[in-house]
Design an enzyme around this catalytic site. Structure first.
Site, PDB file in Angstrom:
ATOM      1  N   HIS A   1      35.289  98.423  69.611  1.00 43.16           N
ATOM      2  CA  HIS A   1      35.168  97.533  68.457  1.00 43.16           C
ATOM      3  C   HIS A   1      34.452  98.235  67.296  1.00 43.16           C
ATOM      4  CE1 HIS A   1      34.980  94.092  71.692  1.00 43.16           C
ATOM      5  NE2 HIS A   1      36.210  94.532  71.525  1.00 43.16           N
TER       6      HIS A   1
ATOM      7  N   HIS B   1      34.110  89.999  70.843  1.00 44.80           N
ATOM      8  CA  HIS B   1      35.276  90.825  70.523  1.00 44.80           C
ATOM      9  C   HIS B   1      35.717  90.680  69.058  1.00 44.80           C
ATOM     10  CE1 HIS B   1      34.905  89.386  74.597  1.00 44.80           C
ATOM     11  NE2 HIS B   1      35.417  90.535  75.014  1.00 44.80           N
TER      12      HIS B   1
HETATM   13  C1  LIG Z   1      41.383  99.596  73.767  1.00 48.66           C
HETATM   14  C2  LIG Z   1      40.965  98.465  72.872  1.00 48.66           C
HETATM   15  C3  LIG Z   1      40.567  97.252  73.423  1.00 48.66           C
HETATM   16  C4  LIG Z   1      40.162  96.201  72.611  1.00 48.66           C
HETATM   17  N1  LIG Z   1      39.918  94.978  73.157  1.00 48.66           N
HETATM   18  C5  LIG Z   1      39.756  93.914  72.351  1.00 48.66           C
HETATM   19  C6  LIG Z   1      39.735  92.602  72.865  1.00 48.66           C
HETATM   20  O1  LIG Z   1      39.933  92.357  74.063  1.00 48.66           O
HETATM   21  N2  LIG Z   1      39.529  91.582  71.989  1.00 48.66           N
HETATM   22  C7  LIG Z   1      39.334  91.798  70.657  1.00 48.66           C
HETATM   23  O2  LIG Z   1      39.093  90.851  69.927  1.00 48.66           O
HETATM   24  N3  LIG Z   1      39.380  93.031  70.136  1.00 48.66           N
HETATM   25  C8  LIG Z   1      39.621  94.077  70.940  1.00 48.66           C
HETATM   26  N4  LIG Z   1      39.751  95.321  70.400  1.00 48.66           N
HETATM   27  C9  LIG Z   1      39.465  95.509  68.963  1.00 48.66           C
HETATM   28  C10 LIG Z   1      40.572  95.120  67.981  1.00 48.66           C
HETATM   29  O3  LIG Z   1      41.843  95.423  68.479  1.00 48.66           O
HETATM   30  C11 LIG Z   1      40.296  95.856  66.666  1.00 48.66           C
HETATM   31  O4  LIG Z   1      39.037  95.448  66.197  1.00 48.66           O
HETATM   32  C12 LIG Z   1      41.341  95.582  65.573  1.00 48.66           C
HETATM   33  O5  LIG Z   1      42.610  96.003  65.994  1.00 48.66           O
HETATM   34  C13 LIG Z   1      40.952  96.303  64.286  1.00 48.66           C
HETATM   35  O6  LIG Z   1      41.901  96.032  63.303  1.00 48.66           O
HETATM   36  P1  LIG Z   1      42.128  97.000  62.064  1.00 48.66           P
HETATM   37  O7  LIG Z   1      43.191  96.384  61.240  1.00 48.66           O
HETATM   38  O8  LIG Z   1      40.827  97.278  61.433  1.00 48.66           O
HETATM   39  O9  LIG Z   1      42.610  98.377  62.683  1.00 48.66           O
HETATM   40  P2  LIG Z   1      43.773  98.685  63.733  1.00 48.66           P
HETATM   41  O10 LIG Z   1      44.269  97.433  64.340  1.00 48.66           O
HETATM   42  O11 LIG Z   1      43.263  99.761  64.603  1.00 48.66           O
HETATM   43  O12 LIG Z   1      44.967  99.245  62.828  1.00 48.66           O
HETATM   44  C14 LIG Z   1      44.910 100.472  62.138  1.00 48.66           C
HETATM   45  C15 LIG Z   1      46.329 101.028  62.096  1.00 48.66           C
HETATM   46  O13 LIG Z   1      46.398 102.075  61.145  1.00 48.66           O
HETATM   47  C16 LIG Z   1      47.177 103.127  61.658  1.00 48.66           C
HETATM   48  N5  LIG Z   1      46.754 104.366  60.991  1.00 48.66           N
HETATM   49  C17 LIG Z   1      45.562 104.989  61.101  1.00 48.66           C
HETATM   50  N6  LIG Z   1      45.506 106.070  60.302  1.00 48.66           N
HETATM   51  C18 LIG Z   1      46.687 106.120  59.658  1.00 48.66           C
HETATM   52  C19 LIG Z   1      47.219 107.011  58.693  1.00 48.66           C
HETATM   53  N7  LIG Z   1      46.490 108.023  58.216  1.00 48.66           N
HETATM   54  N8  LIG Z   1      48.492 106.788  58.261  1.00 48.66           N
HETATM   55  C20 LIG Z   1      49.205 105.744  58.719  1.00 48.66           C
HETATM   56  N9  LIG Z   1      48.737 104.863  59.638  1.00 48.66           N
HETATM   57  C21 LIG Z   1      47.492 105.041  60.085  1.00 48.66           C
HETATM   58  C22 LIG Z   1      46.848 103.115  63.135  1.00 48.66           C
HETATM   59  O14 LIG Z   1      47.820 103.796  63.896  1.00 48.66           O
HETATM   60  C23 LIG Z   1      46.770 101.619  63.431  1.00 48.66           C
HETATM   61  O15 LIG Z   1      48.011 101.077  63.795  1.00 48.66           O
HETATM   62  C24 LIG Z   1      40.128  96.386  71.199  1.00 48.66           C
HETATM   63  C25 LIG Z   1      40.535  97.595  70.637  1.00 48.66           C
HETATM   64  C26 LIG Z   1      40.963  98.632  71.457  1.00 48.66           C
HETATM   65  C27 LIG Z   1      41.406  99.927  70.826  1.00 48.66           C
END
Ligand SMILES: Cc1cc2nc3c(=O)[nH]c(=O)nc-3n(C[C@H](O)[C@H](O)[C@H](O)COP(=O)(O)OP(=O)(O)OC[C@H]3O[C@@H](n4cnc5c(N)ncnc54)[C@H](O)[C@@H]3O)c2cc1C
Ligand SMILES: *[C@@H]1O[C@H](CO)[C@@H](O)[C@H](O)[C@H]1NC(C)=O
Ligand SMILES: *[C@@H]1O[C@H](CO)[C@@H](O)[C@H](O)[C@H]1NC(C)=O
Ligand SMILES: *[C@@H]1O[C@H](CO)[C@@H](O)[C@H](O)[C@H]1NC(C)=O
Ligand SMILES: *[C@@H]1O[C@H](CO)[C@@H](O)[C@H](O)[C@H]1NC(C)=O
Ligand SMILES: *[C@@H]1O[C@H](CO)[C@@H](O)[C@H](O)[C@H]1NC(C)=O
Ligand SMILES: *[C@@H]1O[C@H](CO)[C@@H](O)[C@H](O)[C@H]1NC(C)=O
Length: 599
Positions: free
Chosen positions: A540, A578
């Site tokens: 997270h 989470h």
């Molecule tokens: C293994 C794991 C378990 C988790 N378990 C839970 C849970 O049970 N419950 C919960 O609430 N949360 C959980 N989380 C946390 C939650 O999924 C994240 O907090 C959330 O996805 C964050 O959202 P975001 O939009 O900030 O980033 P993300 O969802 O990570 O999205 C970022 C995206 O940008 C893309 N990207 C990155 N750099 C580039 C680039 N330079 N060019 C193009 N694309 C790029 C990535 O590939 C990714 O698809 C977990 C996360 C993980 C990894």
């Protein structure tokens, strides 16, 4: 039809690249993605197709006159059964769907370097996470408002964004367990948040041991309602589609709805390596196509970076936005000296107690070793969308506040725990949970459950930096787990508490042996080693390009124009559980803010 043999392959966690070979047990509607047009200047160019990126693409393109292009580095996971089947979530870390990050060796962990996998496909983290859906203490969001200067982030307002991103699913027959859920904090949003039909079989033992605790009994509560951040959350809820037991995530909830819209282009296999500026104004992004390595540049009136809490600051630094000294060392031309980019990196982090359990408790190990069982759970999942495969292998968790008298005791012993004592009273300090899978080495393939306790309001934060000006090189992540004496004291107390729960009734009834750290671990010194050797990220990470620090109150990078950061990087303080729910809500909120602006 998915055959049992194929299922077994999934379960050995060796078939990382499975897309295209198998079919999901139920059919999914397939949106067609339109490739972007290089001559256009888009209203919005979004980097990252994870939780925040897909919410923004869907909401901003609701106005047919607004053009949006989104670039996701990873693949399109739709139709992949490893992604859609909740129980297989553990197999996704270290697969084609993850960024395989690790912390640098941490001094607080005697040099251990925990893994920090992040999602790498449409859906981002929501495609590979363990689907727990939680919101936690409302005072956290009030603090977001204070730090950011954005009044609308207060819980009383942000609850609307939590509501509009979700709907609640309670199984038709009331589930056979006690739970509390407030329907009023859900609406008709597209993320399915569901209560489990049945608890997993380890659950009653885990739950009872915290519920009936003589000194700090946990009450069954709803940790999504905003009423409290402390208590026992039973039977999920999870981001799972109840009708067929499949993962509900940003791609299905937000990505699919834009499929027919001509004004939005979702691209995958497109890794953005640089944001290009004219003076202090962001104008375009350059990406590399994974299919052929070709480079392309796309112009946007506004660039939104939603690449997640590790990749967002990484991309900014590669583009000349970050701590000046650091950029100069790597010979990256400085566009803006932003010392706060990459700092304030917070993460929930934990340590493990792993026990061997009887065969009735289904773990990932047993599904690999017991073919008869694997075939039967698969048949049930296939026919009815129920059974072990329809769950993430964990039914609930307990968010605890360490009692004041314990904290006062630390204080008397000269340990500074003022931060922990002074946290608002609705906040938990630690969270106990478990997974039906080995989190520590399990060379004998024992049927195990891994319990863990996480620090969820850490005082210490870390930071990240580039290791190279080459965009392909992983960054250096100084995660700083248990990084203050107060964090270490609170966590050690909590880890000892988990250990004692796992070694006593009622859990003891289902413990055949303690595989990690082992019942001979009793001394403080050995307990510290057990923590170091099993320290893990809860995945997270947040706060690395924080509101109120690197960002102003319009999500813009201070000192720059035409560029905003909207994702977990912007989160100023971690919630008490989470993270995904909060990122969906934050992105919904930001989308409304952007739509109401004229530019
Ligand atoms: C293994 C794991 C378990 C988790 N378990 C839970 C849970 O049970 N419950 C919960 O609430 N949360 C959980 N989380 C946390 C939650 O999924 C994240 O907090 C959330 O996805 C964050 O959202 P975001 O939009 O900030 O980033 P993300 O969802 O990570 O999205 C970022 C995206 O940008 C893309 N990207 C990155 N750099 C580039 C680039 N330079 N060019 C193009 N694309 C790029 C990535 O590939 C990714 O698809 C977990 C996360 C993980 C990894
Ligand atoms: C599961 O059910 C939902 C809701 O009916 C549907 O949209 C989705 O396509 C189904 N998932 C799969 C993998 O069949
Ligand atoms: C992570 O590791 C897996 C397995 O080696 C690999 O397939 C995948 O491409 C890696 N992820 C990235 C983003 O490099
Ligand atoms: C849910 O998705 C459907 C299309 O799949 C879309 O029409 C609807 O607007 C979405 N609802 C929300 C609240 O996002
Ligand atoms: C599916 O559910 C029905 C009704 O509860 C039950 O009779 C049947 O045995 C189930 N199928 C499998 C394969 O478990
Ligand atoms: C950083 O880069 C150096 C030089 O390429 C390499 O030896 C080192 O392993 C990298 N560090 C990390 C943590 O990846
Ligand atoms: C506990 O016993 C195991 C097995 O003999 C051994 O490997 C381990 O080092 C011991 N741990 C401690 C803390 O003594």
């Amino acid at each position: 039809m998915l055959s049992a043999a194929i299922l077994l392959l999934f379960l050995t966690y060796t078939t990382a690249d499975f897309a295209g070979h198998g079919r999901a047990p139920h059919s999914e509607s397939a949106p067609s993605y339109i490739n972007h047009d290089e001559s256009s200047v888009y209203d919005y160019v979004i980097v990252g197709g994870g939780v925040a990126g897909l919410v923004l693409a869907a909401r901003l393109s609701e106005d047919p006159k607004t053009t949006v292009a989104l670039f996701e580095a990873g693949p399109d996971p739709q139709g992949n059964a490893d992604i859609s089947t909740p129980f297989l979530a553990g197999a996704l870390q270290g697969s084609q769907f993850s960024w395989n990050f690790t912390s640098t060796p941490q001094p607080t962990l005697d040099g251990a370097a925990p893994d920090l996998a992040q999602g790498h496909c449409f859906g981002g983290g929501s495609a590979i996470n363990v689907m727990a859906y939680c919101r936690g203490a409302s005072s956290v969001f009030d603090e977001w408002a204070e730090i950011s200067g954005i009044e609308g982030l207060r819980w009383d307002n942000l609850v609307n964004d939590f509501r509009m991103s979700t709907h609640l699913e309670i199984p038709p027959q009331d589930p056979p367990y006690e739970f509390v859920i407030d329907k009023a904090v859900y609406d008709d949003g597209n993320v399915s948040v569901s209560q489990e039909r049945q608890l997993v079989k380890f659950e009653p033992f885990f739950l009872e041991s915290f519920k009936d605790d003589p000194t700090n009994p946990a009450k069954i509560v709803d940790l999504t309602s905003g009423k409290t951040g402390i208590g026992l959350q039973v039977g999920g809820p999870h981001a799972i589609e109840s009708s067929n037991g499949t993962r509900s995530y940003a791609l299905t909830a937000y990505g699919f709805q834009v499929a027919g819209r001509p004004n939005v282009h979702l691209n995958h296999g497109t890794w953005v390596r640089k944001i290009n500026f004219k003076g202090k104004t962001a104008e375009s992004v350059t990406y590399v196509k994974s299919a052929d390595g070709s480079e392309h540049t796309v112009q946007g009136k506004e660039i939104i970076v939603s690449a997640g809490a590790i990749n967002t600051p990484k991309l900014l630094m590669l583009s000349g936005v970050g701590p000046e000294e650091h950029l100069k060392e790597l010979k990256i031309p400085v566009v803006q000296n932003s010392p706060e980019v990459g700092t304030n990196l917070a993460d929930h982090h934990s340590a493990v107690v792993m026990v061997e359990v009887p065969d009735e408790i289904v773990s990932s190990v047993q599904l690999q070793t017991n073919k008869v069982l694997a075939a039967s759970v698969q048949a049930e999942y296939q026919a009815n969308g129920t059974g072990p495969l329809s769950t993430p292998g964990s039914s609930s968790f307990i968010a605890e506040r360490v009692p004041d008298d314990v904290l006062e005791g630390f204080k008397k012993a000269g340990i500074n725990v003022d931060f922990h004592l002074n946290l608002p009273k609705d906040r938990a300090h630690v969270l106990h949970q478990y997974a039906s899978a080995p989190f520590q080495p399990d060379p004998q393939n024992l049927n195990v459950v891994s319990a863990f306790v996480a620090l969820i309001q850490p005082e210490a934060t870390g930071y990240m930096r580039l290791n190279s000006s080459d965009y392909r090189v992983n960054p250096l992540i100084f995660s700083n787990y248990f990084g203050s004496e107060g964090d270490m004291a609170v966590f050690t107390y909590a880890y000892k508490r988990l250990l004692s729960k796992m070694r006593s009734q009622p859990i003891k009834q289902v413990v055949l042996s303690e595989v990690y750290p082992g019942t001979n671990t009793t001394s403080d010194e050995d307990i510290k080693k057990a923590i170091d050797n099993s320290a893990r990220s809860f995945h997270h990470p947040a706060g690395s390009v924080s509101l109120g620090k690197a960002l102003d109150s319009s999500f813009r990078l201070k000192g720059l124009q035409g560029i905003r950061v909207i994702d977990s990087s912007a989160v100023p303080v971690l919630p008490t559980c989470h993270l995904q729910a909060s990122v969906y809500a934050l992105a919904e909120f930001a989308a409304k803010m952007l739509k109401s602006e004229k530019y």
